[in-house]
Scaffold this active site. Structure first.
Site, PDB file in Angstrom:
ATOM      1  N   TYR A 115      -6.679   1.948  16.701  1.00  0.00           N
ATOM      2  CA  TYR A 115      -5.331   1.406  16.554  1.00  0.00           C
ATOM      3  C   TYR A 115      -4.331   2.336  17.250  1.00  0.00           C
ATOM      4  CZ  TYR A 115      -0.895   0.235  14.420  1.00  0.00           C
ATOM      5  OH  TYR A 115       0.417  -0.083  14.234  1.00  0.00           O
ATOM      6  N   LYS A 133      -4.021  -5.513   5.849  1.00  0.00           N
ATOM      7  CA  LYS A 133      -4.799  -6.532   6.548  1.00  0.00           C
ATOM      8  C   LYS A 133      -5.582  -7.378   5.547  1.00  0.00           C
ATOM      9  CE  LYS A 133      -3.221  -4.592  10.312  1.00  0.00           C
ATOM     10  NZ  LYS A 133      -2.474  -3.430   9.940  1.00  0.00           N
TER      11      LYS A 133
HETATM   12  N1  PLP Z   1      -6.053   0.907  11.253  1.00  0.00           N
HETATM   13  C1  PLP Z   1      -6.199  -0.240  11.927  1.00  0.00           C
HETATM   14  C2  PLP Z   1      -7.557  -0.619  12.446  1.00  0.00           C
HETATM   15  C3  PLP Z   1      -5.108  -1.069  12.162  1.00  0.00           C
HETATM   16  O1  PLP Z   1      -5.280  -2.218  12.838  1.00  0.00           O
HETATM   17  C4  PLP Z   1      -3.828  -0.675  11.676  1.00  0.00           C
HETATM   18  C5  PLP Z   1      -2.647  -1.519  11.901  1.00  0.00           C
HETATM   19  O2  PLP Z   1      -2.670  -2.480  12.629  1.00  0.00           O
HETATM   20  C6  PLP Z   1      -3.716   0.542  10.992  1.00  0.00           C
HETATM   21  C7  PLP Z   1      -4.847   1.302  10.781  1.00  0.00           C
HETATM   22  C8  PLP Z   1      -2.405   1.002  10.462  1.00  0.00           C
HETATM   23  O3  PLP Z   1      -2.062   0.288   9.326  1.00  0.00           O
HETATM   24  P1  PLP Z   1      -0.573  -0.012   8.833  1.00  0.00           P
HETATM   25  O4  PLP Z   1       0.046  -0.928   9.830  1.00  0.00           O
HETATM   26  O5  PLP Z   1      -0.754  -0.613   7.485  1.00  0.00           O
HETATM   27  O6  PLP Z   1       0.132   1.318   8.790  1.00  0.00           O
END
Ligand code: PLP
Length: 383
Positions: free
Chosen positions: A101, A198
């Site tokens: 990400y 998610k």
């Molecule tokens: N990890 C993954 C695989 C993600 O897709 C995301 C966000 O899209 C995150 C971590 C970060 O999460 P958050 O948006 O809840 O901070």
């Protein structure tokens, strides 16, 4: 107990005060102490340190991932941040998946690098590359599998073997498949990270995160940071995530079945240049996807004939698919990673790891697959 039972019952009991079947939203900053001598008799003092609604969710997450402890955070990035803070010191080195990400990349390169932590972004789908990236100063291997957005898989057991043999903790971001499909701790990983935003929430209602730990020492270290850095999830978000998690298995099963149907449709469409979905036989790491997880998830990406401009036209012309960041929710979403989720990754780095400008990412929801396919077919016809 089975996963479906645990996702409904783990961590919660009827409220002892009222019998309410749902854990109440303990929307309270502080907790009254019976006396100085009985401080913390009921386990709570101040909601930055611990809150009963958050504790209920944490217990559930620990059970679902099979860990000894779990901690819930304000966002998925707060969860990743907590892992970095708990395990890394100035002068340390960490190996991170080269496709992850964009926020993880940003946190490493723009924040932790300022505090003297060095990162190597390695192709963690290649075990030799992981072994070669490890140095005497490596204190963490952080992988994301399948990775956002290219869906590259990392062999969790393989990387865990390398990590264990060198005494290095291995943390896995399991956001895309959830413990319903993939169980990193059983494959040898030490920590699991989630953006609960998610699939655990699943309704586009909250942002949240979690870390689940295999052993008590790392759990204590992550829990310490949750309080020290003030990263804890709010009671309201914990409550919504508790409700969302009750249907996790059913949602992700349905969404994955929809994703399979849509990927097959796209693969057969003449205007689509390429489709990437782990459930397709053409997926380069299909065998690992079958071996490592019990489902393929509901994320896919494709490139249309005509490149970026055609991709943009398609995204504009869709009616049911919504152009928005986020993934995992019951609503189907479509995203352009190069300008949206991964815009903070330098263009050369994006291209090096396969995030082309024409890549269109889809998060498949729970609508009727036929309606989602019809909408795509109509949009593709306009190209
Ligand atoms: N990890 C993954 C695989 C993600 O897709 C995301 C966000 O899209 C995150 C971590 C970060 O999460 P958050 O948006 O809840 O901070």
């Amino acid at each position: 107990m089975g996963f479906r039972t645990d996702q409904i019952h783990a961590g919660v009991v009827p409220d002892p005060a009222t019998g309410a079947i749902l854990t109440p939203i303990h929307q309270s900053t502080t907790f009254v102490q019976p006396s100085v001598d009985d401080y913390m008799a009921k386990g709570y003092s101040y909601s930055r340190s611990a809150n009963p609604t958050v504790s209920a969710l944490q217990e559930r997450l620990a059970v679902l991932e099979g860990g000894t402890g779990a901690w819930a955070f304000a966002t998925g990035m707060a969860a990743t941040n907590a892992v970095f803070m708990a395990l890394l010191n100035a002068g340390d080195h960490a190996v991170v998946s080269d496709v992850a990400y964009g926020g993880t990349y940003r946190l490493a390169t723009k924040v932790f690098s300022r505090f003297g932590v060095e990162f190597t972004f390695a192709d963690t789908s290649d075990l030799d590359a992981v072994a070669a990236a490890v140095t005497d100063r490596t204190r963490l291997i952080f992988t994301e599998t399948p990775a956002n957005p290219t869906l590259k898989y990392t062999d969790i057991a393989g990387v865990s073997n390398i990590a264990t043999s060198r005494g290095i903790p291995h943390a896995v971001d399991n956001t895309f498949l959830t413990p319903y499909f993939q169980r990193p701790l059983e494959l040898g990983a030490d920590l699991v990270v989630h953006s609960t935003t998610k699939y655990f929430d699943g309704h586009n209602a909250t942002v949240g995160g979690a870390v689940v730990c295999r052993d008590e020492d790392s759990s204590e270290a992550v829990g310490f940071v949750q309080n020290a850095a003030g990263l804890i999830m709010s009671p309201m978000v914990a409550w919504l995530t508790l409700q969302g998690s009750k249907t996790l298995s059913e949602r992700i099963e349905r969404q994955s079945a929809n994703a399979q149907a849509i990927a097959e449709f796209l693969e057969s469409h003449p205007r689509v240049d390429s489709v990437t979905y782990p459930g397709l036989a053409s997926f380069p790491q299909h065998d690992l996807a079958v071996k490592q997880a019990s489902g393929f998830g509901a994320m896919a990406w494709f490139e249309v004939e005509g490149g970026v401009e055609a991709g943009k036209l398609l995204m504009r012309s869709l009616r049911l698919w919504t152009l928005a960041e986020n993934l995992g929710s019951v609503e189907s979403l479509i995203t352009h990673p190069a300008t949206m989720t991964h815009s903070d990754v330098e263009p050369e780095e994006r291209l090096r790891v396969g995030i082309t400008d024409g890549l269109v990412r889809i998060s498949v929801g729970m609508e009727d697959a036929e309606d989602l396919i019809d909408d795509l077919a109509r949009g593709l016809q306009l190209l």
